[in-house]
Write a protein that holds these residues in place. Structure first.
Motif, PDB file in Angstrom:
ATOM      1  N   ILE A  66     -83.202  10.368 -75.364  1.00 49.42           N
ATOM      2  CA  ILE A  66     -82.511   9.689 -74.260  1.00 49.42           C
ATOM      3  C   ILE A  66     -81.154  10.306 -73.966  1.00 49.42           C
ATOM      4  O   ILE A  66     -80.429   9.808 -73.108  1.00 49.42           O
ATOM      5  N   GLU A  67     -80.797  11.405 -74.658  1.00 46.00           N
ATOM      6  CA  GLU A  67     -79.449  11.936 -74.501  1.00 46.00           C
ATOM      7  C   GLU A  67     -79.169  12.412 -73.073  1.00 46.00           C
ATOM      8  O   GLU A  67     -78.022  12.442 -72.638  1.00 46.00           O
ATOM      9  N   HIS A  68     -80.216  12.769 -72.327  1.00 48.31           N
ATOM     10  CA  HIS A  68     -80.030  13.223 -70.946  1.00 48.31           C
ATOM     11  C   HIS A  68     -79.790  12.053 -69.988  1.00 48.31           C
ATOM     12  O   HIS A  68     -79.412  12.269 -68.838  1.00 48.31           O
ATOM     13  N   VAL A  69     -80.006  10.838 -70.462  1.00 49.71           N
ATOM     14  CA  VAL A  69     -79.872   9.651 -69.613  1.00 49.71           C
ATOM     15  C   VAL A  69     -78.665   8.811 -69.991  1.00 49.71           C
ATOM     16  O   VAL A  69     -77.935   8.318 -69.127  1.00 49.71           O
ATOM     17  N   ALA A  70     -78.456   8.651 -71.287  1.00 47.83           N
ATOM     18  CA  ALA A  70     -77.516   7.642 -71.774  1.00 47.83           C
ATOM     19  C   ALA A  70     -76.114   7.795 -71.198  1.00 47.83           C
ATOM     20  O   ALA A  70     -75.445   6.802 -70.883  1.00 47.83           O
ATOM     21  N   GLY A  71     -75.657   9.027 -71.023  1.00 48.36           N
ATOM     22  CA  GLY A  71     -74.300   9.227 -70.549  1.00 48.36           C
ATOM     23  C   GLY A  71     -74.070   8.804 -69.115  1.00 48.36           C
ATOM     24  O   GLY A  71     -72.924   8.538 -68.718  1.00 48.36           O
ATOM     25  N   ASP A  72     -75.139   8.756 -68.315  1.00 46.72           N
ATOM     26  CA  ASP A  72     -75.019   8.392 -66.901  1.00 46.72           C
ATOM     27  C   ASP A  72     -75.555   7.001 -66.595  1.00 46.72           C
ATOM     28  O   ASP A  72     -75.599   6.607 -65.429  1.00 46.72           O
ATOM     29  N   LEU A  73     -75.962   6.268 -67.618  1.00 44.26           N
ATOM     30  CA  LEU A  73     -76.561   4.949 -67.389  1.00 44.26           C
ATOM     31  C   LEU A  73     -75.465   3.936 -67.059  1.00 44.26           C
ATOM     32  O   LEU A  73     -74.533   3.738 -67.843  1.00 44.26           O
ATOM     33  N   PRO A  74     -75.550   3.270 -65.901  1.00 46.66           N
ATOM     34  CA  PRO A  74     -74.522   2.292 -65.534  1.00 46.66           C
ATOM     35  C   PRO A  74     -74.552   1.079 -66.469  1.00 46.66           C
ATOM     36  O   PRO A  74     -75.592   0.742 -67.039  1.00 46.66           O
ATOM     37  N   PRO A  75     -73.437   0.408 -66.634  1.00 42.27           N
ATOM     38  CA  PRO A  75     -73.409  -0.819 -67.443  1.00 42.27           C
ATOM     39  C   PRO A  75     -74.378  -1.857 -66.888  1.00 42.27           C
ATOM     40  O   PRO A  75     -74.535  -2.009 -65.675  1.00 42.27           O
ATOM     41  N   GLY A  76     -75.060  -2.535 -67.800  1.00 44.11           N
ATOM     42  CA  GLY A  76     -75.971  -3.601 -67.401  1.00 44.11           C
ATOM     43  C   GLY A  76     -77.371  -3.152 -67.058  1.00 44.11           C
ATOM     44  O   GLY A  76     -78.244  -3.987 -66.797  1.00 44.11           O
ATOM     45  N   VAL A  77     -77.626  -1.844 -67.033  1.00 41.69           N
ATOM     46  CA  VAL A  77     -78.962  -1.331 -66.749  1.00 41.69           C
ATOM     47  C   VAL A  77     -79.705  -1.122 -68.070  1.00 41.69           C
ATOM     48  O   VAL A  77     -79.204  -0.450 -68.971  1.00 41.69           O
ATOM     49  N   THR A  78     -80.879  -1.708 -68.192  1.00 39.65           N
ATOM     50  CA  THR A  78     -81.663  -1.617 -69.425  1.00 39.65           C
ATOM     51  C   THR A  78     -82.428  -0.306 -69.463  1.00 39.65           C
ATOM     52  O   THR A  78     -83.038   0.098 -68.463  1.00 39.65           O
ATOM     53  N   LEU A  79     -82.402   0.354 -70.615  1.00 39.80           N
ATOM     54  CA  LEU A  79     -83.067   1.644 -70.773  1.00 39.80           C
ATOM     55  C   LEU A  79     -84.269   1.507 -71.704  1.00 39.80           C
ATOM     56  O   LEU A  79     -84.190   0.873 -72.755  1.00 39.80           O
ATOM     57  N   TYR A  80     -85.377   2.128 -71.302  1.00 38.73           N
ATOM     58  CA  TYR A  80     -86.584   2.220 -72.121  1.00 38.73           C
ATOM     59  C   TYR A  80     -86.945   3.694 -72.284  1.00 38.73           C
ATOM     60  O   TYR A  80     -86.751   4.488 -71.352  1.00 38.73           O
TER      61      TYR A  80
END
Length: 296
Positions: A66-80
């Motif tokens: 998930i390292e390619h996603v985590a840095g750009d994930l907005p607060p409050g958005v759930t990641l799977y």
């Protein structure tokens, strides 16, 4: 529920009740916003744009890492993530590389290119070999199941394994398999000091991330003869450039970060997406939720 998904023929066939799909290509996406995003095959620029869309509530990345996603994930958005989409292929690839190395298939290949009928290779098996799986999660457990019938003795360690216990396991290992993610804590984890703890002739197998290993230290260990060899699906740098000294190492087997690739991967990804969206549409929690601070 509107969801953005990759524009591939397999995804065009996905049907989920009460779910409307909008399709993006590698570089372009439809203008409408969506509640959900299934992330795969997007360029880095488009990925960042999609992650910043207003109204986004959740993201499914069809990858294990998930390292390619985590840095750009907005607060409050759930990641799977979708580790189960890749686990078995990576485990099979890892086992195949270990067996190929034990039987010196890479050396026979090289001899064949030179037109030599070489029969004096140092051949072995995995019977009785001590294998340390560093990053003992879903893939690690599958790998242990695959290696056990070949007589390997497997020890699993994790990032949180006490240092003394970890070092004791590493010092006895014939094989060290790396399945860790890339995080600030794991970058360069396998350095000259760690490699020196391994017993002479030990092999390294890396299907995690290339920057887990200090490449210079790895080359030193190979050139000195302390290491038996390495099987690398990931490297640092990556892609490995032409002329890099790793290419010239006799006891190194390199594949181009394809451990999870199968001929039916996109079809399986579309089916994984269909099942995931069906759970979402039914109000159930799908598997793969990444908790805060989780790296893999």
């Amino acid at each position: 529920m509107r969801v953005l998904v990759p524009d591939r023929p397999e995804f065009r066939e996905v049907r989920v009740e009460n779910t409307e799909l909008s399709f993006y290509s590698r570089e372009q996406a439809p203008p409408e916003n969506a509640e959900g995003l299934v992330l795969w095959f997007a360029s880095p620029e488009l990925r960042r744009e999609l992650l910043g869309r207003p109204g986004l509530r959740w993201v499914l990345t069809l990858t294990a890492g998930i390292e390619h996603v985590a840095g750009d994930l907005p607060p409050g958005v759930t990641l799977y993530n979708a580790h189960r989409l890749h686990d078995r292929a990576v485990a099979v690839h890892t086992a195949a590389g270990m067996l190929a190395a034990a039987r010196a298939l890479h050396r026979f290949r090289d001899a064949g290119r030179e037109g030599r009928w070489a029969t004096t290779m140092d051949l072995g098996t995995l019977d009785g070999k001590r294998v340390v799986i560093w990053g003992y999660g879903h893939i690690g457990r599958l790998l242990e199941e695959l290696l056990t019938p070949f007589g390997a003795r497997v020890t699993g360690i994790r990032s949180r394994t006490p240092e003394a216990e970890r070092d004791a396991a590493l010092s006895e290992a014939d094989w060290v398999v790396l399945l860790l993610p890339s995080t600030p804590e794991t970058k360069g984890l396998v350095n000259a000091e760690v490699l020196a703890r391994l017993k002479p002739g030990a092999w390294i197998s890396n299907q995690g991330r290339g920057n887990l290993i200090d490449t210079g230290a790895l080359l030193d260990g190979l050139n000195s003869g302390h290491l038996g060899g390495a099987v690398l699906d990931v490297t640092d740098p990556e892609p490995l450039p032409e002329g890099h000294p790793l290419w010239a190492q006799e006891n190194v087997i390199i594949t181009p970060h394809i451990a999870s690739t199968t001929a039916d991967l996109v079809a399986r990804g579309a089916e994984y997406t269909r099942a995931f969206l069906s759970e979402m549409a039914a109000g159930r929690e799908p598997e793969g939720r990444v908790e805060a601070g989780q790296a893999y």
